[in-house]
Design an enzyme around this catalytic site. Structure first.
Site, mmCIF file in Angstrom:
data_model
loop_
_atom_site.group_PDB
_atom_site.id
_atom_site.type_symbol
_atom_site.label_atom_id
_atom_site.label_comp_id
_atom_site.label_asym_id
_atom_site.label_seq_id
_atom_site.Cartn_x
_atom_site.Cartn_y
_atom_site.Cartn_z
ATOM 1 N N GLY A 46 96.632 104.986 125.757
ATOM 2 C CA GLY A 46 95.798 103.818 126.028
ATOM 3 C C GLY A 46 96.582 102.524 126.035
ATOM 4 O O GLY A 46 96.374 101.665 126.898
ATOM 5 N N CYS A 47 97.500 102.385 125.096
ATOM 6 C CA CYS A 47 98.294 101.160 125.015
ATOM 7 C C CYS A 47 99.256 101.049 126.201
ATOM 8 O O CYS A 47 99.513 99.958 126.692
ATOM 9 C CB CYS A 47 99.031 101.093 123.684
ATOM 10 S SG CYS A 47 97.895 101.010 122.275
ATOM 11 N N THR A 48 99.760 102.183 126.657
ATOM 12 C CA THR A 48 100.617 102.174 127.841
ATOM 13 C C THR A 48 99.823 101.723 129.055
ATOM 14 O O THR A 48 100.287 100.875 129.833
ATOM 15 C CB THR A 48 101.242 103.565 128.071
ATOM 16 O OG1 THR A 48 102.072 103.878 126.948
ATOM 17 C CG2 THR A 48 102.059 103.599 129.350
ATOM 18 N N ALA A 51 99.192 97.883 128.660
ATOM 19 C CA ALA A 51 100.406 97.083 128.858
ATOM 20 C C ALA A 51 100.882 97.128 130.307
ATOM 21 O O ALA A 51 101.331 96.109 130.851
ATOM 22 C CB ALA A 51 101.505 97.565 127.910
#
Length: 154
Positions: A46-48, A51
């Site tokens: 999710g963070c990838t 970002a």
């Protein structure tokens, strides 16, 4: 502590980025507005996605005088791996002790270290928009662009 809201003064900070260079909010704001996005863990799915969406919209953000800045409780080394793997090309700050997350009201005790939250900060350090969504990874950058007055292409 509750999360900060539009109109609040953004707390000052100085943290190392993925290269170990210290970055302060004041210095970042010298280049224009800052879109400060907190994410739970570098290199997670999710963070990838979140970002990379900020990375892909860097030109649109720059066109309205803003820059994205990521922040998590990951180490400088983890932030460097994240940037290297995804070619993010933006400051990724290491808030290893969580002090900045606490100051912004996004620190957690359970689930993940921080809530997924984005703060659009004007050059005068006033927060103009807050975006909180744990599940819609694209919403953060899109809402920041909208708050900055930029059209969001879909």
């Amino acid at each position: 502590m509750k999360s900060l809201r539009p109109g609040d003064l953004a707390p000052e900070f100085a943290l190392p980025d993925q290269t170990g260079c210290m970055r302060s909010l004041t210095a970042l704001l010298e280049e224009g507005s800052v879109v400060l996005f907190f994410y739970p863990a570098a290199l997670s799915a999710g963070c990838t996605k979140e970002a990379c969406h900020f990375r892909d919209l860097r030109a649109e953000l720059a066109a309205v005088g803003a820059q994205p800045v990521g922040i998590s409780m990951d180490s400088v080394e983890a932030q460097a791996r994240f940037d290297g793997k995804e070619s993010l090309g933006m400051p990724l700050l290491s808030d290893a002790d969580g002090a900045v997350a606490t100051a912004y009201g996004v620190r957690r005790k359970y689930l993940t270290p921080v809530k997924r939250a984005t703060f659009v900060i004007a050059p005068d350090r006033r927060i103009t928009e807050v975006v909180q969504s744990e599940w819609s990874m694209d919403r953060h950058a899109d809402a920041a662009l909208k708050a900055l007055g930029a059209p969001v292409a879909r």
